[in-house]
Design a protein around this motif. Structure first.
Motif, short mmCIF file in Angstrom:
data_model
loop_
_atom_site.label_atom_id
_atom_site.label_comp_id
_atom_site.label_asym_id
_atom_site.label_seq_id
_atom_site.Cartn_x
_atom_site.Cartn_y
_atom_site.Cartn_z
N ASP A 21 0.83 -1.20 0.00
CA ASP A 21 0.00 0.00 0.00
C ASP A 21 0.86 1.25 0.00
O ASP A 21 0.54 2.24 -0.68
N ALA A 22 1.96 1.21 0.74
CA ALA A 22 2.86 2.37 0.79
C ALA A 22 3.50 2.62 -0.57
O ALA A 22 3.65 3.77 -1.00
N GLU A 23 3.88 1.54 -1.26
CA GLU A 23 4.48 1.69 -2.59
C GLU A 23 3.47 2.24 -3.59
O GLU A 23 3.82 3.05 -4.45
N VAL A 24 2.22 1.82 -3.48
CA VAL A 24 1.19 2.34 -4.37
C VAL A 24 0.97 3.83 -4.11
O VAL A 24 0.87 4.63 -5.06
N ARG A 25 0.90 4.23 -2.85
CA ARG A 25 0.73 5.66 -2.53
C ARG A 25 1.90 6.47 -3.05
O ARG A 25 1.73 7.58 -3.58
N ALA A 26 3.12 5.91 -2.93
CA ALA A 26 4.30 6.62 -3.43
C ALA A 26 4.25 6.76 -4.95
O ALA A 26 4.63 7.80 -5.50
N ALA A 27 3.76 5.73 -5.64
CA ALA A 27 3.65 5.78 -7.10
C ALA A 27 2.64 6.84 -7.53
O ALA A 27 2.86 7.59 -8.49
N ILE A 28 1.52 6.94 -6.80
CA ILE A 28 0.54 7.99 -7.09
C ILE A 28 1.18 9.36 -6.91
O ILE A 28 1.00 10.27 -7.74
N GLY A 29 1.95 9.49 -5.83
CA GLY A 29 2.62 10.76 -5.59
C GLY A 29 3.58 11.14 -6.70
O GLY A 29 3.66 12.32 -7.10
N ARG A 30 4.28 10.16 -7.24
CA ARG A 30 5.24 10.45 -8.31
C ARG A 30 4.55 11.00 -9.55
O ARG A 30 4.97 12.02 -10.11
N VAL A 31 3.48 10.33 -10.01
CA VAL A 31 2.83 10.79 -11.24
C VAL A 31 2.08 12.11 -11.02
O VAL A 31 1.94 12.91 -11.94
N HIS A 32 1.62 12.33 -9.79
CA HIS A 32 0.98 13.60 -9.47
C HIS A 32 2.00 14.74 -9.50
O HIS A 32 1.76 15.80 -10.09
N GLU A 33 3.14 14.50 -8.88
CA GLU A 33 4.16 15.54 -8.81
C GLU A 33 4.86 15.75 -10.15
O GLU A 33 5.38 16.83 -10.44
N GLY A 34 4.86 14.72 -10.99
CA GLY A 34 5.49 14.86 -12.30
C GLY A 34 4.64 15.59 -13.33
O GLY A 34 5.14 16.01 -14.38
N PHE A 35 3.35 15.76 -13.03
CA PHE A 35 2.43 16.34 -14.00
C PHE A 35 2.77 17.78 -14.39
O PHE A 35 2.81 18.09 -15.59
N PRO A 36 3.02 18.70 -13.45
CA PRO A 36 3.24 20.10 -13.87
C PRO A 36 4.39 20.27 -14.85
O PRO A 36 4.27 21.00 -15.85
N ALA A 37 5.51 19.59 -14.60
CA ALA A 37 6.66 19.74 -15.49
C ALA A 37 6.40 19.11 -16.86
O ALA A 37 6.78 19.66 -17.90
N TRP A 38 5.73 17.96 -16.87
CA TRP A 38 5.42 17.30 -18.14
C TRP A 38 4.43 18.13 -18.95
O TRP A 38 4.58 18.31 -20.16
N ARG A 39 3.44 18.66 -18.28
CA ARG A 39 2.46 19.51 -18.95
C ARG A 39 3.12 20.76 -19.53
O ARG A 39 2.71 21.24 -20.60
N ALA A 40 4.13 21.27 -18.84
CA ALA A 40 4.77 22.52 -19.26
C ALA A 40 5.64 22.34 -20.50
O ALA A 40 5.98 23.32 -21.18
N ARG A 41 6.03 21.11 -20.80
CA ARG A 41 6.83 20.89 -22.01
C ARG A 41 5.99 21.20 -23.25
O ARG A 41 4.77 21.05 -23.24
N SER A 42 6.64 21.59 -24.30
CA SER A 42 5.91 21.89 -25.53
C SER A 42 5.36 20.61 -26.14
O SER A 42 5.87 19.50 -25.89
N VAL A 43 4.33 20.77 -26.96
CA VAL A 43 3.78 19.62 -27.67
C VAL A 43 4.86 18.95 -28.51
O VAL A 43 4.95 17.72 -28.57
N GLY A 44 5.71 19.74 -29.12
CA GLY A 44 6.79 19.20 -29.94
C GLY A 44 7.75 18.33 -29.15
O GLY A 44 8.19 17.28 -29.62
N GLU A 45 8.08 18.75 -27.92
CA GLU A 45 8.98 17.95 -27.08
C GLU A 45 8.34 16.61 -26.71
O GLU A 45 8.97 15.56 -26.79
N ARG A 46 7.09 16.67 -26.28
CA ARG A 46 6.41 15.43 -25.90
C ARG A 46 6.25 14.51 -27.12
O ARG A 46 6.46 13.30 -27.03
N ALA A 47 5.92 15.08 -28.26
CA ALA A 47 5.75 14.28 -29.47
C ALA A 47 7.06 13.62 -29.90
O ALA A 47 7.06 12.47 -30.37
N ALA A 48 8.17 14.32 -29.73
CA ALA A 48 9.46 13.75 -30.10
C ALA A 48 9.79 12.53 -29.25
O ALA A 48 10.34 11.53 -29.74
N ILE A 49 9.44 12.58 -27.97
CA ILE A 49 9.68 11.43 -27.08
C ILE A 49 8.78 10.27 -27.47
O ILE A 49 9.22 9.10 -27.50
#
Length: 452
Positions: A21-49
Protein backbone atom coordinates in the motif's frame (compact mmCIF):
# COMPACT_ATOMS: atom_id res chain seq x y z
CA UNK A 1 0.80 -12.06 -6.79
CA UNK A 2 1.75 -11.44 -10.40
CA UNK A 3 2.54 -14.87 -11.81
CA UNK A 4 4.03 -15.93 -15.14
CA UNK A 5 2.88 -19.43 -16.05
CA UNK A 6 3.71 -20.81 -19.49
CA UNK A 7 0.24 -21.71 -20.85
CA UNK A 8 1.74 -24.17 -23.33
CA UNK A 9 3.12 -26.35 -20.54
CA UNK A 10 1.56 -25.16 -17.28
CA UNK A 11 5.08 -24.50 -15.95
CA UNK A 12 5.50 -21.78 -13.31
CA UNK A 13 8.12 -19.33 -14.61
CA UNK A 14 8.11 -16.36 -12.24
CA UNK A 15 6.29 -14.85 -9.30
CA UNK A 16 6.28 -11.13 -8.53
CA UNK A 17 5.14 -9.83 -5.16
CA UNK A 18 2.40 -7.22 -5.22
CA UNK A 19 3.22 -3.60 -4.49
CA UNK A 20 2.55 -2.66 -0.89
CA UNK A 21 0.00 0.00 0.00
CA UNK A 22 2.86 2.37 0.79
CA UNK A 23 4.48 1.69 -2.59
CA UNK A 24 1.19 2.34 -4.37
CA UNK A 25 0.73 5.66 -2.53
CA UNK A 26 4.30 6.62 -3.43
CA UNK A 27 3.65 5.78 -7.10
CA UNK A 28 0.54 7.99 -7.09
CA UNK A 29 2.62 10.76 -5.59
CA UNK A 30 5.24 10.45 -8.31
CA UNK A 31 2.83 10.79 -11.24
CA UNK A 32 0.98 13.60 -9.47
CA UNK A 33 4.16 15.54 -8.81
CA UNK A 34 5.49 14.86 -12.30
CA UNK A 35 2.43 16.34 -14.00
CA UNK A 36 3.24 20.10 -13.87
CA UNK A 37 6.66 19.74 -15.49
CA UNK A 38 5.42 17.30 -18.14
CA UNK A 39 2.46 19.51 -18.95
CA UNK A 40 4.77 22.52 -19.26
CA UNK A 41 6.83 20.89 -22.01
CA UNK A 42 5.91 21.89 -25.53
CA UNK A 43 3.78 19.62 -27.67
CA UNK A 44 6.79 19.20 -29.94
CA UNK A 45 8.98 17.95 -27.08
CA UNK A 46 6.41 15.43 -25.90
CA UNK A 47 5.75 14.28 -29.47
CA UNK A 48 9.46 13.75 -30.10
CA UNK A 49 9.68 11.43 -27.08
CA UNK A 50 6.61 9.50 -28.21
CA UNK A 51 8.15 9.18 -31.69
CA UNK A 52 11.34 7.84 -30.16
CA UNK A 53 9.29 5.29 -28.22
CA UNK A 54 7.86 4.05 -31.52
CA UNK A 55 11.37 3.48 -32.85
CA UNK A 56 12.43 1.54 -29.74
CA UNK A 57 9.32 -0.62 -29.82
CA UNK A 58 10.20 -1.48 -33.41
CA UNK A 59 13.80 -2.28 -32.46
CA UNK A 60 12.67 -4.59 -29.65
CA UNK A 61 9.82 -6.27 -31.52
CA UNK A 62 11.24 -9.80 -31.36
CA UNK A 63 11.99 -9.53 -27.64
CA UNK A 64 8.55 -8.16 -26.79
CA UNK A 65 6.80 -10.77 -28.94
CA UNK A 66 8.70 -13.55 -27.14
CA UNK A 67 7.61 -12.17 -23.78
CA UNK A 68 3.96 -12.23 -24.85
CA UNK A 69 4.34 -15.77 -26.15
CA UNK A 70 5.68 -16.93 -22.79
CA UNK A 71 3.16 -15.04 -20.65
CA UNK A 72 -0.12 -15.62 -22.48
CA UNK A 73 0.60 -18.00 -25.33
CA UNK A 74 0.34 -15.59 -28.25
CA UNK A 75 1.71 -17.03 -31.50
CA UNK A 76 5.11 -15.44 -32.15
CA UNK A 77 4.12 -13.98 -35.52
CA UNK A 78 0.98 -12.47 -34.02
CA UNK A 79 3.15 -10.96 -31.29
CA UNK A 80 5.36 -9.31 -33.89
CA UNK A 81 2.24 -8.06 -35.64
CA UNK A 82 0.97 -6.61 -32.37
CA UNK A 83 4.17 -4.62 -31.95
CA UNK A 84 3.70 -3.32 -35.49
CA UNK A 85 0.35 -1.83 -34.46
CA UNK A 86 1.96 -0.39 -31.30
CA UNK A 87 4.57 1.36 -33.45
CA UNK A 88 1.83 2.75 -35.70
CA UNK A 89 -0.09 4.13 -32.71
CA UNK A 90 2.91 5.91 -31.19
CA UNK A 91 3.92 7.33 -34.57
CA UNK A 92 0.38 8.47 -35.36
CA UNK A 93 0.04 10.51 -32.18
CA UNK A 94 3.57 11.88 -32.46
CA UNK A 95 2.96 13.05 -36.03
CA UNK A 96 -0.60 14.29 -35.54
CA UNK A 97 -0.08 15.99 -32.17
CA UNK A 98 0.19 19.57 -33.51
CA UNK A 99 -3.07 19.25 -35.43
CA UNK A 100 -4.94 17.29 -32.76
CA UNK A 101 -3.97 19.72 -29.98
CA UNK A 102 -4.33 23.00 -31.89
CA UNK A 103 -6.73 25.63 -30.56
CA UNK A 104 -10.13 25.68 -32.24
CA UNK A 105 -11.57 29.13 -33.07
CA UNK A 106 -15.30 29.44 -32.53
CA UNK A 107 -17.68 32.08 -33.83
CA UNK A 108 -20.36 32.79 -31.25
CA UNK A 109 -23.22 35.21 -30.91
CA UNK A 110 -21.84 38.61 -30.03
CA UNK A 111 -18.18 37.79 -30.53
CA UNK A 112 -15.59 35.07 -30.76
CA UNK A 113 -14.20 32.29 -28.59
CA UNK A 114 -11.44 29.72 -28.70
CA UNK A 115 -11.36 26.16 -27.42
CA UNK A 116 -8.00 25.17 -25.97
CA UNK A 117 -6.95 21.58 -25.38
CA UNK A 118 -5.03 20.70 -22.24
CA UNK A 119 -4.35 17.67 -20.03
CA UNK A 120 -6.18 17.02 -16.76
CA UNK A 121 -3.51 15.32 -14.62
CA UNK A 122 -2.50 11.88 -13.40
CA UNK A 123 -4.46 8.92 -14.79
CA UNK A 124 -4.80 5.27 -13.83
CA UNK A 125 -4.66 2.64 -16.59
CA UNK A 126 -5.85 -0.92 -15.90
CA UNK A 127 -4.81 -3.20 -18.72
CA UNK A 128 -5.72 -6.78 -19.79
CA UNK A 129 -3.60 -9.75 -20.82
CA UNK A 130 -4.92 -10.54 -24.31
CA UNK A 131 -2.93 -7.78 -26.09
CA UNK A 132 -0.27 -6.88 -23.50
CA UNK A 133 1.41 -4.14 -25.55
CA UNK A 134 -1.30 -2.89 -27.92
CA UNK A 135 -3.84 -2.20 -25.18
CA UNK A 136 -1.28 -0.15 -23.26
CA UNK A 137 -0.24 1.76 -26.38
CA UNK A 138 -3.71 2.98 -27.28
CA UNK A 139 -4.14 4.47 -23.78
CA UNK A 140 -0.60 5.69 -23.18
CA UNK A 141 0.49 7.24 -26.51
CA UNK A 142 -2.26 9.88 -26.82
CA UNK A 143 -2.14 10.81 -23.15
CA UNK A 144 1.63 11.24 -23.13
CA UNK A 145 1.38 13.55 -26.14
CA UNK A 146 -1.47 15.45 -24.52
CA UNK A 147 0.52 15.96 -21.32
CA UNK A 148 -1.17 13.66 -18.81
CA UNK A 149 0.87 11.40 -16.54
CA UNK A 150 0.14 7.71 -16.08
CA UNK A 151 0.04 5.09 -13.35
CA UNK A 152 -0.21 1.73 -15.09
CA UNK A 153 -1.53 -1.49 -13.55
CA UNK A 154 -1.12 -4.40 -15.93
CA UNK A 155 -2.77 -7.82 -15.85
CA UNK A 156 -1.51 -10.18 -13.17
CA UNK A 157 -0.14 -12.66 -15.72
CA UNK A 158 1.87 -10.02 -17.62
CA UNK A 159 4.57 -8.64 -15.29
CA UNK A 160 7.34 -9.08 -17.86
CA UNK A 161 5.41 -7.16 -20.49
CA UNK A 162 4.71 -4.46 -17.90
CA UNK A 163 8.41 -4.10 -17.07
CA UNK A 164 9.45 -4.15 -20.74
CA UNK A 165 6.98 -1.40 -21.70
CA UNK A 166 8.26 0.81 -18.89
CA UNK A 167 11.83 0.17 -20.01
CA UNK A 168 10.99 1.20 -23.58
CA UNK A 169 9.39 4.44 -22.43
CA UNK A 170 12.32 5.26 -20.14
CA UNK A 171 14.77 4.66 -22.97
CA UNK A 172 12.70 6.99 -25.17
CA UNK A 173 13.02 9.79 -22.62
CA UNK A 174 9.75 9.57 -20.69
CA UNK A 175 10.63 10.83 -17.18
CA UNK A 176 10.33 8.38 -14.30
CA UNK A 177 7.60 10.49 -12.71
CA UNK A 178 5.48 10.62 -15.87
CA UNK A 179 4.90 6.90 -16.48
CA UNK A 180 5.03 4.55 -13.51
CA UNK A 181 4.27 0.82 -13.54
CA UNK A 182 2.74 -0.60 -10.36
CA UNK A 183 2.19 -4.22 -9.39
CA UNK A 184 -0.93 -3.25 -7.48
CA UNK A 185 -3.58 -5.85 -6.71
CA UNK A 186 -7.27 -5.55 -7.53
CA UNK A 187 -8.05 -4.88 -3.88
CA UNK A 188 -5.92 -1.72 -4.03
CA UNK A 189 -7.82 -0.19 -6.96
CA UNK A 190 -10.57 1.43 -4.84
CA UNK A 191 -7.97 3.31 -2.79
CA UNK A 192 -6.24 4.52 -5.96
CA UNK A 193 -9.50 5.77 -7.40
CA UNK A 194 -10.41 7.46 -4.13
CA UNK A 195 -7.14 9.41 -4.12
CA UNK A 196 -7.83 12.99 -5.24
CA UNK A 197 -4.52 13.08 -7.07
CA UNK A 198 -5.85 10.61 -9.69
CA UNK A 199 -8.08 12.39 -12.21
CA UNK A 200 -9.41 9.52 -14.31
CA UNK A 201 -9.21 5.84 -15.15
CA UNK A 202 -9.13 3.80 -18.34
CA UNK A 203 -9.86 0.08 -18.12
CA UNK A 204 -9.80 -2.55 -20.80
CA UNK A 205 -11.09 -5.85 -19.48
CA UNK A 206 -14.11 -7.90 -18.60
CA UNK A 207 -17.63 -6.63 -18.16
CA UNK A 208 -17.47 -7.49 -14.45
CA UNK A 209 -14.23 -5.57 -13.97
CA UNK A 210 -15.71 -2.59 -15.81
CA UNK A 211 -18.77 -2.53 -13.58
CA UNK A 212 -16.62 -2.59 -10.44
CA UNK A 213 -14.26 0.14 -11.62
CA UNK A 214 -17.04 2.35 -12.99
CA UNK A 215 -18.93 2.13 -9.70
CA UNK A 216 -15.85 3.09 -7.70
CA UNK A 217 -14.85 5.86 -10.11
CA UNK A 218 -18.38 7.25 -10.08
CA UNK A 219 -18.32 7.38 -6.31
CA UNK A 220 -15.39 9.78 -6.57
CA UNK A 221 -16.50 11.63 -9.72
CA UNK A 222 -13.56 10.39 -11.82
CA UNK A 223 -13.67 10.39 -15.62
CA UNK A 224 -13.86 6.82 -16.94
CA UNK A 225 -13.14 5.10 -20.25
CA UNK A 226 -14.16 1.44 -20.44
CA UNK A 227 -13.36 -0.97 -23.26
CA UNK A 228 -15.11 -4.21 -22.31
CA UNK A 229 -16.33 -7.38 -23.94
CA UNK A 230 -18.01 -8.04 -27.21
CA UNK A 231 -19.98 -10.70 -29.05
CA UNK A 232 -19.52 -9.23 -32.49
CA UNK A 233 -21.83 -10.32 -35.31
CA UNK A 234 -20.53 -11.05 -38.79
CA UNK A 235 -23.26 -11.00 -41.42
CA UNK A 236 -22.69 -12.80 -44.73
CA UNK A 237 -25.28 -11.51 -47.18
CA UNK A 238 -23.80 -13.23 -50.22
CA UNK A 239 -20.40 -13.99 -51.68
CA UNK A 240 -18.71 -14.30 -55.04
CA UNK A 241 -16.08 -16.65 -53.60
CA UNK A 242 -17.22 -18.89 -50.73
CA UNK A 243 -13.76 -20.30 -50.05
CA UNK A 244 -12.27 -16.84 -49.71
CA UNK A 245 -15.08 -15.68 -47.42
CA UNK A 246 -14.83 -18.74 -45.19
CA UNK A 247 -11.06 -18.47 -45.00
CA UNK A 248 -11.13 -14.78 -44.11
CA UNK A 249 -13.86 -15.08 -41.49
CA UNK A 250 -12.38 -18.19 -39.88
CA UNK A 251 -8.94 -16.60 -39.71
CA UNK A 252 -10.41 -13.50 -38.09
CA UNK A 253 -12.16 -15.58 -35.43
CA UNK A 254 -9.12 -17.72 -34.64
CA UNK A 255 -6.70 -14.79 -34.39
CA UNK A 256 -5.15 -14.59 -30.91
CA UNK A 257 -6.77 -17.99 -30.25
CA UNK A 258 -10.16 -16.31 -30.26
CA UNK A 259 -9.23 -14.01 -27.38
CA UNK A 260 -10.07 -10.67 -28.99
CA UNK A 261 -12.90 -8.46 -27.75
CA UNK A 262 -13.80 -7.35 -31.27
CA UNK A 263 -13.33 -10.67 -33.06
CA UNK A 264 -16.36 -11.91 -35.03
CA UNK A 265 -17.96 -14.41 -32.66
CA UNK A 266 -21.44 -14.85 -34.20
CA UNK A 267 -21.56 -15.65 -37.92
CA UNK A 268 -25.00 -14.78 -39.32
CA UNK A 269 -25.40 -16.31 -42.77
CA UNK A 270 -28.26 -15.96 -45.21
CA UNK A 271 -30.32 -19.14 -45.60
CA UNK A 272 -29.51 -19.73 -49.29
CA UNK A 273 -25.76 -20.08 -48.58
CA UNK A 274 -25.91 -21.23 -44.94
CA UNK A 275 -25.36 -24.97 -45.47
CA UNK A 276 -22.43 -24.46 -47.83
CA UNK A 277 -20.85 -21.91 -45.47
CA UNK A 278 -21.16 -24.22 -42.44
CA UNK A 279 -19.76 -27.22 -44.34
CA UNK A 280 -16.73 -25.34 -45.57
CA UNK A 281 -16.20 -23.58 -42.25
CA UNK A 282 -16.20 -26.93 -40.45
CA UNK A 283 -13.49 -28.21 -42.77
CA UNK A 284 -11.49 -24.99 -42.42
CA UNK A 285 -11.64 -25.02 -38.61
CA UNK A 286 -10.26 -28.59 -38.56
CA UNK A 287 -6.88 -27.02 -39.37
CA UNK A 288 -6.92 -25.67 -35.80
CA UNK A 289 -7.08 -29.09 -34.10
CA UNK A 290 -3.37 -29.80 -33.68
CA UNK A 291 -1.73 -27.97 -30.77
CA UNK A 292 1.71 -26.51 -31.19
CA UNK A 293 4.39 -24.41 -29.56
CA UNK A 294 3.32 -20.76 -29.89
CA UNK A 295 6.99 -19.85 -30.35
CA UNK A 296 7.00 -21.88 -33.59
CA UNK A 297 5.85 -19.72 -36.55
CA UNK A 298 4.22 -22.78 -38.14
CA UNK A 299 1.85 -23.38 -35.21
CA UNK A 300 -1.84 -22.80 -35.96
CA UNK A 301 -3.37 -23.72 -32.59
CA UNK A 302 -1.64 -22.02 -29.66
CA UNK A 303 -2.83 -22.37 -26.07
CA UNK A 304 -5.31 -20.02 -24.49
CA UNK A 305 -3.84 -17.60 -21.97
CA UNK A 306 -4.26 -19.92 -19.00
CA UNK A 307 -5.50 -23.36 -18.04
CA UNK A 308 -8.37 -21.69 -16.17
CA UNK A 309 -9.37 -19.83 -19.35
CA UNK A 310 -9.30 -23.03 -21.41
CA UNK A 311 -11.38 -24.88 -18.82
CA UNK A 312 -13.92 -22.05 -18.75
CA UNK A 313 -14.40 -22.03 -22.52
CA UNK A 314 -14.63 -25.83 -22.61
CA UNK A 315 -17.35 -25.63 -19.95
CA UNK A 316 -19.26 -23.06 -22.02
CA UNK A 317 -19.12 -25.36 -25.05
CA UNK A 318 -20.30 -28.35 -23.01
CA UNK A 319 -23.19 -26.38 -21.55
CA UNK A 320 -24.27 -25.17 -24.99
CA UNK A 321 -24.38 -28.77 -26.25
CA UNK A 322 -26.21 -29.90 -23.12
CA UNK A 323 -28.81 -27.19 -23.74
CA UNK A 324 -29.37 -28.35 -27.32
CA UNK A 325 -26.73 -26.73 -29.56
CA UNK A 326 -25.14 -28.83 -32.32
CA UNK A 327 -21.38 -29.37 -32.06
CA UNK A 328 -20.16 -29.35 -35.66
CA UNK A 329 -16.42 -29.41 -35.00
CA UNK A 330 -13.83 -29.54 -32.23
CA UNK A 331 -14.65 -28.70 -28.64
CA UNK A 332 -12.14 -30.94 -26.85
CA UNK A 333 -9.59 -29.83 -24.27
CA UNK A 334 -6.07 -30.89 -25.10
CA UNK A 335 -3.55 -31.41 -22.32
CA UNK A 336 -0.98 -30.67 -21.04
CA UNK A 337 -1.30 -26.90 -21.18
CA UNK A 338 -4.21 -24.61 -22.00
CA UNK A 339 -5.14 -25.99 -25.41
CA UNK A 340 -8.64 -26.30 -26.82
CA UNK A 341 -9.68 -27.50 -30.26
CA UNK A 342 -11.25 -24.85 -32.45
CA UNK A 343 -15.01 -25.29 -32.29
CA UNK A 344 -18.09 -24.69 -34.44
CA UNK A 345 -21.56 -24.56 -32.87
CA UNK A 346 -24.91 -24.24 -34.66
CA UNK A 347 -28.57 -24.34 -33.66
CA UNK A 348 -27.98 -21.98 -30.73
CA UNK A 349 -31.24 -20.41 -29.54
CA UNK A 350 -32.13 -17.59 -27.12
CA UNK A 351 -32.94 -20.18 -24.43
CA UNK A 352 -29.24 -21.13 -24.26
CA UNK A 353 -26.52 -19.32 -22.32
CA UNK A 354 -24.26 -19.31 -25.39
CA UNK A 355 -26.75 -17.12 -27.27
CA UNK A 356 -26.05 -14.06 -25.14
CA UNK A 357 -22.71 -14.62 -23.39
CA UNK A 358 -19.26 -13.86 -24.76
CA UNK A 359 -17.15 -16.94 -25.43
CA UNK A 360 -13.53 -15.80 -25.22
CA UNK A 361 -11.77 -18.52 -27.14
CA UNK A 362 -11.59 -20.32 -30.51
CA UNK A 363 -15.33 -20.89 -30.86
CA UNK A 364 -17.57 -19.94 -33.80
CA UNK A 365 -21.36 -19.84 -33.49
CA UNK A 366 -23.22 -19.81 -36.81
CA UNK A 367 -26.82 -18.61 -37.20
CA UNK A 368 -29.15 -18.96 -40.17
CA UNK A 369 -30.93 -15.76 -41.29
CA UNK A 370 -34.02 -16.11 -43.47
CA UNK A 371 -34.11 -12.45 -44.55
CA UNK A 372 -32.06 -9.28 -44.32
CA UNK A 373 -34.34 -8.09 -41.52
CA UNK A 374 -33.78 -11.36 -39.69
CA UNK A 375 -30.00 -10.93 -39.98
CA UNK A 376 -30.18 -7.43 -38.52
CA UNK A 377 -32.39 -8.66 -35.69
CA UNK A 378 -29.93 -11.43 -34.80
CA UNK A 379 -27.00 -9.02 -34.98
CA UNK A 380 -28.63 -6.61 -32.53
CA UNK A 381 -30.04 -9.24 -30.16
CA UNK A 382 -27.10 -9.03 -27.75
CA UNK A 383 -26.21 -7.06 -24.63
CA UNK A 384 -22.93 -6.08 -26.29
CA UNK A 385 -22.23 -3.48 -28.95
CA UNK A 386 -18.52 -3.34 -29.72
CA UNK A 387 -17.95 -4.20 -33.38
CA UNK A 388 -19.59 -5.91 -36.32
CA UNK A 389 -18.94 -6.69 -39.96
CA UNK A 390 -21.06 -7.09 -43.06
CA UNK A 391 -19.97 -9.13 -46.07
CA UNK A 392 -21.56 -8.92 -49.49
CA UNK A 393 -21.07 -8.19 -53.16
CA UNK A 394 -23.35 -5.12 -53.23
CA UNK A 395 -21.62 -2.20 -51.43
CA UNK A 396 -24.85 -0.20 -51.14
CA UNK A 397 -26.69 -3.10 -49.53
CA UNK A 398 -23.81 -3.80 -47.13
CA UNK A 399 -23.71 -0.13 -46.15
CA UNK A 400 -27.48 -0.11 -45.60
CA UNK A 401 -27.26 -3.09 -43.28
CA UNK A 402 -24.22 -1.67 -41.48
CA UNK A 403 -26.07 1.52 -40.61
CA UNK A 404 -28.75 -0.47 -38.79
CA UNK A 405 -26.38 -2.46 -36.57
CA UNK A 406 -26.10 -1.31 -32.96
CA UNK A 407 -22.33 -1.19 -32.48
CA UNK A 408 -19.50 1.26 -32.06
CA UNK A 409 -17.68 -0.02 -35.15
CA UNK A 410 -18.79 -1.78 -38.32
CA UNK A 411 -16.49 -3.06 -41.06
CA UNK A 412 -17.52 -3.91 -44.61
CA UNK A 413 -16.00 -7.02 -46.21
CA UNK A 414 -13.38 -7.30 -43.53
CA UNK A 415 -13.59 -8.68 -40.02
CA UNK A 416 -12.77 -6.11 -37.39
CA UNK A 417 -9.22 -5.19 -36.61
CA UNK A 418 -7.67 -1.99 -35.38
CA UNK A 419 -5.66 0.87 -36.77
CA UNK A 420 -4.12 3.94 -35.20
CA UNK A 421 -6.21 6.58 -36.97
CA UNK A 422 -9.63 4.91 -36.59
CA UNK A 423 -11.63 5.37 -33.34
CA UNK A 424 -12.17 2.16 -31.36
CA UNK A 425 -14.94 1.55 -28.84
CA UNK A 426 -18.44 0.29 -28.26
CA UNK A 427 -21.89 0.91 -26.85
CA UNK A 428 -24.26 -0.96 -24.52
CA UNK A 429 -22.32 -3.33 -22.24
CA UNK A 430 -19.22 -3.12 -24.40
CA UNK A 431 -18.05 0.06 -22.74
CA UNK A 432 -17.92 3.82 -22.56
CA UNK A 433 -15.72 6.15 -24.58
CA UNK A 434 -13.34 5.82 -27.52
CA UNK A 435 -9.67 5.16 -28.06
CA UNK A 436 -7.43 5.69 -31.10
CA UNK A 437 -7.86 8.23 -33.87
CA UNK A 438 -8.78 11.85 -33.14
CA UNK A 439 -11.37 10.77 -30.55
CA UNK A 440 -8.80 8.82 -28.54
CA UNK A 441 -6.86 11.88 -27.42
CA UNK A 442 -9.96 13.77 -26.25
CA UNK A 443 -11.23 11.47 -23.48
CA UNK A 444 -8.94 12.85 -20.78
CA UNK A 445 -8.68 16.34 -22.22
CA UNK A 446 -9.88 19.66 -20.84
CA UNK A 447 -11.52 21.35 -23.82
CA UNK A 448 -11.59 24.80 -22.30
CA UNK A 449 -13.78 27.52 -23.78
CA UNK A 450 -12.23 31.00 -23.65
CA UNK A 451 -14.60 33.85 -24.51
CA UNK A 452 -12.61 36.54 -26.27
Amino acid sequence: MYVVTNPATGELVEEVVNSTDAEVRAAIGRVHEGFPAWRARSVGERAAIVARAADIFAERADELAAIMTLEMGKRINEGRGEIGIVVDIFRYYAQQAPALLADEPLDIKGGKAVITKSPIGALLGIMPWNFPCYQVARFVAPNLVLGNTILLKHASICPRSARAIEEVLRAAGVPDDVYVNTFASSRQIPAILADPRIQGVSLTGSEQAGIAVAAEAGRHLKKTVLELGGSDPLIVLDTADMDETVSATATARMRNCGQSCNAPKRMIVMADIYDEYVDRLTKRVAEYYVPGDPADPETKLPPLASIAAADEVAAQIAKAVEQGATLRAGGRRIQPGAYLEATVLTDVTPEMDAYYEEIFGPVVIVFRAETEEDAIRLANDTPFGLGASVWGTDPARARRVAERIDAGMVYLNRAGGSQADLPFGGIKRSGIGRELGPAGIEEFMNKKSIRL
